[in-house]
Design an enzyme around this catalytic site. Structure first.
Site, PDB file in Angstrom:
ATOM      1  N   ARG A  48      -3.852 -13.674   9.759  1.00 52.25           N
ATOM      2  CA  ARG A  48      -3.636 -15.109   9.978  1.00 52.25           C
ATOM      3  C   ARG A  48      -2.747 -15.387  11.187  1.00 52.25           C
ATOM      4  O   ARG A  48      -2.726 -16.493  11.691  1.00 52.25           O
ATOM      5  CB  ARG A  48      -2.966 -15.722   8.753  1.00 52.25           C
ATOM      6  CG  ARG A  48      -3.921 -15.898   7.611  1.00 52.25           C
ATOM      7  CD  ARG A  48      -3.234 -16.515   6.420  1.00 52.25           C
ATOM      8  NE  ARG A  48      -4.164 -16.605   5.311  1.00 52.25           N
ATOM      9  CZ  ARG A  48      -5.024 -17.604   5.163  1.00 52.25           C
ATOM     10  NH1 ARG A  48      -5.059 -18.588   6.024  1.00 52.25           N
ATOM     11  NH2 ARG A  48      -5.860 -17.613   4.154  1.00 52.25           N
ATOM     12  N   HIS A 180      -5.932   4.522  -4.986  1.00 53.32           N
ATOM     13  CA  HIS A 180      -5.478   5.578  -4.067  1.00 53.32           C
ATOM     14  C   HIS A 180      -5.127   6.870  -4.804  1.00 53.32           C
ATOM     15  O   HIS A 180      -5.075   7.933  -4.198  1.00 53.32           O
ATOM     16  CB  HIS A 180      -4.339   5.089  -3.164  1.00 53.32           C
ATOM     17  CG  HIS A 180      -2.996   5.072  -3.806  1.00 53.32           C
ATOM     18  ND1 HIS A 180      -2.554   4.026  -4.572  1.00 53.32           N
ATOM     19  CD2 HIS A 180      -1.981   5.975  -3.815  1.00 53.32           C
ATOM     20  CE1 HIS A 180      -1.323   4.289  -5.002  1.00 53.32           C
ATOM     21  NE2 HIS A 180      -0.952   5.469  -4.564  1.00 53.32           N
ATOM     22  N   LYS A 184      -5.589  11.523  -3.940  1.00 49.51           N
ATOM     23  CA  LYS A 184      -4.560  12.571  -3.940  1.00 49.51           C
ATOM     24  C   LYS A 184      -5.231  13.918  -4.196  1.00 49.51           C
ATOM     25  O   LYS A 184      -6.023  14.050  -5.131  1.00 49.51           O
ATOM     26  CB  LYS A 184      -3.506  12.282  -5.020  1.00 49.51           C
ATOM     27  CG  LYS A 184      -2.654  11.047  -4.725  1.00 49.51           C
ATOM     28  CD  LYS A 184      -1.631  10.816  -5.830  1.00 49.51           C
ATOM     29  CE  LYS A 184      -0.945   9.469  -5.689  1.00 49.51           C
ATOM     30  NZ  LYS A 184       0.187   9.423  -4.791  1.00 49.51           N
ATOM     31  N   GLU A 218       8.399   6.457 -11.944  1.00 46.58           N
ATOM     32  CA  GLU A 218       8.880   6.141 -10.593  1.00 46.58           C
ATOM     33  C   GLU A 218      10.379   5.876 -10.652  1.00 46.58           C
ATOM     34  O   GLU A 218      10.850   5.236 -11.592  1.00 46.58           O
ATOM     35  CB  GLU A 218       8.196   4.881 -10.068  1.00 46.58           C
ATOM     36  CG  GLU A 218       6.712   5.033  -9.858  1.00 46.58           C
ATOM     37  CD  GLU A 218       6.135   3.786  -9.205  1.00 46.58           C
ATOM     38  OE1 GLU A 218       6.069   3.757  -7.972  1.00 46.58           O
ATOM     39  OE2 GLU A 218       5.789   2.841  -9.926  1.00 46.58           O
ATOM     40  N   ASP A 237      -0.563  -3.123 -12.944  1.00 50.57           N
ATOM     41  CA  ASP A 237      -0.263  -2.469 -11.666  1.00 50.57           C
ATOM     42  C   ASP A 237      -0.594  -0.975 -11.700  1.00 50.57           C
ATOM     43  O   ASP A 237      -1.036  -0.413 -10.703  1.00 50.57           O
ATOM     44  CB  ASP A 237       1.232  -2.672 -11.346  1.00 50.57           C
ATOM     45  CG  ASP A 237       1.621  -2.138  -9.980  1.00 50.57           C
ATOM     46  OD1 ASP A 237       0.899  -2.441  -9.013  1.00 50.57           O
ATOM     47  OD2 ASP A 237       2.642  -1.428  -9.868  1.00 50.57           O
ATOM     48  N   HIS A 242      -4.524   3.558 -12.019  1.00 49.60           N
ATOM     49  CA  HIS A 242      -4.116   4.938 -11.746  1.00 49.60           C
ATOM     50  C   HIS A 242      -4.092   5.816 -13.001  1.00 49.60           C
ATOM     51  O   HIS A 242      -4.668   6.905 -13.033  1.00 49.60           O
ATOM     52  CB  HIS A 242      -2.738   4.977 -11.099  1.00 49.60           C
ATOM     53  CG  HIS A 242      -2.612   4.106  -9.877  1.00 49.60           C
ATOM     54  ND1 HIS A 242      -3.654   3.865  -9.025  1.00 49.60           N
ATOM     55  CD2 HIS A 242      -1.561   3.415  -9.369  1.00 49.60           C
ATOM     56  CE1 HIS A 242      -3.241   3.072  -8.038  1.00 49.60           C
ATOM     57  NE2 HIS A 242      -1.982   2.779  -8.234  1.00 49.60           N
ATOM     58  N   LYS A 338       8.997   1.858 -13.937  1.00 53.52           N
ATOM     59  CA  LYS A 338       9.783   1.826 -12.702  1.00 53.52           C
ATOM     60  C   LYS A 338      11.241   2.062 -13.054  1.00 53.52           C
ATOM     61  O   LYS A 338      11.665   1.844 -14.179  1.00 53.52           O
ATOM     62  CB  LYS A 338       9.630   0.471 -12.020  1.00 53.52           C
ATOM     63  CG  LYS A 338       8.216   0.241 -11.482  1.00 53.52           C
ATOM     64  CD  LYS A 338       8.225  -0.563 -10.202  1.00 53.52           C
ATOM     65  CE  LYS A 338       6.816  -0.820  -9.685  1.00 53.52           C
ATOM     66  NZ  LYS A 338       6.258   0.279  -8.890  1.00 53.52           N
TER      67      LYS A 338
END
Ligand code: BG6
Length: 473
Positions: A48, A180, A184, A218, A237, A242, A338
């Site tokens: 943008r 993603h 790996k 994490e 998330d 995953h 997290k």
């Protein structure tokens, strides 16, 4: 023989965003130095930001590459990067984009092969896909491949809707839904480990396996992403994508061939075999302030952009069962959070105890059952834990292990995005999520999204809420 990539143009929506600067551009730069050294490919960034032209974009890209420590072997590749700003999502804007694309292709004499990469926030996906379709950008003189970043929808309904919109304009064999984790090396190696080593495959079932625990821990907090994370939470998330991919690759049957559809068929079968999740057994948590190593860190509700009474889960632990012949009765647990004690992604497969305990008549077998630990990151590798006799006259046992570490055997592993971008360039969909996979995965977790829940507190730097049970390192 490895497939080869043809000359192409990659068009990235979100071309000045965080993903582009931290992951996509560095991965493209490394590919230009390596696997795609001999393939001419150009990149058009779409965003943008109206205050940029091609030259300014090239400067921006050069500094993003430098920040990621990517040194181009041939700097002249930067000349093959372009910028186009799109401020609204109207037909005229997409027509102008088409003209820019054609101009680049004409000048560089490219054959019309295109990768369109949508690195966009969820709300922008559907209007962009429609805009592309209506402007005729869903096809070209060569091939056109559409890459869709996660999250793919935010529940079953929105994922179905997104699939319908994409399918109005693109064929499934043009669509690359990114997770993603599938890029790996260690995740891909799960398939090799399982199906190239009959010694493990033969014990990979309910007769031998007592439990399977899949953990993605994490130590990082929500960082600067509160705007997105507040509406997402750990379930959307991390788990729906995953952890579910890790589960599928761990539990699936051998595919008939090592091809995209054969593998994805088996993953879908696993998703369809999972029994409805018992909501009351799921543990949700949210971190309070605490310490990661020596560093004091704030609680989730104190993070910038997070509501002071936020109900978003930053931890979740989900027990589930797979009702098929191989796994019936074996408990699987998916856990992620997290601000946990450390960064650790691993799959722990615990085997049954010996049927008769000759050596530890009074102790629980739990401590001595064999275990296979597959560490996805960091310190990628495997550990097989078993009992040995400690030297001496008495019969005492101790748990020891066989160990393999990637870092000791190979050069550094490629980054996930490098692998995935290369696969898109050569047209291999194996490591991408198929439409039905995304839908079946949402079907599993949809009932948890709106169910009443208790949010358990945990201290940052711990292994999560006590209610989720003991965390064996
Ligand atoms: C992303 C999530 O998909 O994966 C992030 O949105 C998370 O919240 C990240 O931190 C973890 O990825 P990795 O590769 O660092 O394990």
């Amino acid at each position: 023989m490895a497939k080869k990539s043809e000359r192409h143009l990659t068009i990235v929506f979100g071309g000045t965003g965080d993903l582009m600067s931290r992951k996509l551009l560095p991965a493209l730069g490394r590919l230009k130095n390596g696997e795609l050294r001999d393939t001419e490919f150009h990149v058009l960034a779409v965003a943008r930001d109206t205050g940029k032209d091609d030259d300014q974009y090239r400067q921006w890209a050069a500094s993003a590459l430098e920040d990621a420590s990517v040194k181009l072997q041939d700097d002249s590749w930067l000349k093959q990067l372009y910028y186009h700003s799109i401020t609204r999502e109207r037909k005229a804007d997409f027509d102008a984009l088409r003209e820019k694309i054609e101009e680049i292709e004409d000048e560089a004499d490219l054959p019309g092969n295109r990768i369109i990469y949508l690195a966009l926030p969820p709300a922008a996906m559907e209007p962009t896909i429609e805009g592309l379709g209506k402007a005729g950008l869903n096809k070209s003189g060569g091939w056109t491949r559409l890459v869709i970043e996660k999250p793919f929808g935010r529940d079953l309904n929105s994922a179905n809707h997104l699939n319908q919109t994409v399918h109005r304009f693109f064929q499934e064999n043009q669509i690359y839904r990114i997770d993603h984790y599938l890029g790996k090396e260690t995740v891909q190696n799960l398939l090799v480990f399982r199906f190239a080593n009959p010694v493990f495959e033969s014990i990979w079932n309910r007769h031998n396996v007592q439990s399977v625990r899949i953990t993605v821990a994490e130590d990082l907090g929500v960082g600067t992403r509160a705007g997105y994370y507040e509406k997402s939470g750990a379930l959307r998330d991390m788990v729906q994508n995953h952890l579910t991919q890790l589960l599928c690759l761990t539990a699936m049957e051998a595919p008939v061939a090592f091809g995209a559809d054969s593998i994805r068929d088996e993953k879908v079968k696993i998703l369809r075999s999972i029994l409805p999740i018992e909501v009351e057994k799921v543990v949700f948590g949210q971190y309070d302030r605490g310490k990661i190593g020596d560093q004091e860190v704030p609680g989730y509700r104190e993070e910038k952009g997070v509501a002071h009474d936020s109900q978003t889960e930053t931890f979740v632990s989900i027990p589930l069962e797979i009702a098929n012949w191989r796994w019936h009765g074996v408990p699987f647990v998916l856990r992620t959070g997290k601000r946990l004690k450390e960064r650790l992604t691993r799959i722990a497969v615990r085997f049954h105890c010996p049927p008769v305990s000759l050596f530890h008549p009074f102790t629980e077998c739990q401590v001595s059952s064999n275990e296979l630990i597959i560490t996805i990151q960091p310190d990628e590798g495997f550990d097989l834990r078993f009992e040995v006799k400690t030297p001496g006259q008495e019969i005492n046992t101790k748990t020891e292990g066989l160990r393999f570490r990637y870092s000791e055997a190979f050069v550094p592993l490629p980054e996930a995005y490098e692998t995935l971008l290369l696969d898109v360039a050569i047209g291999d969909q194996t490591l991408f999520v198929r439409a039905d996979e995304a839908e079946y995965s949402w079907r599993l977790y949809d009932p948890l999204l709106e169910a009443p829940r208790t949010l358990h507190r945990y201290e940052a730097g711990s292994w999560g809420p006590a209610e989720a049970g003991f965390f064996e390192r």
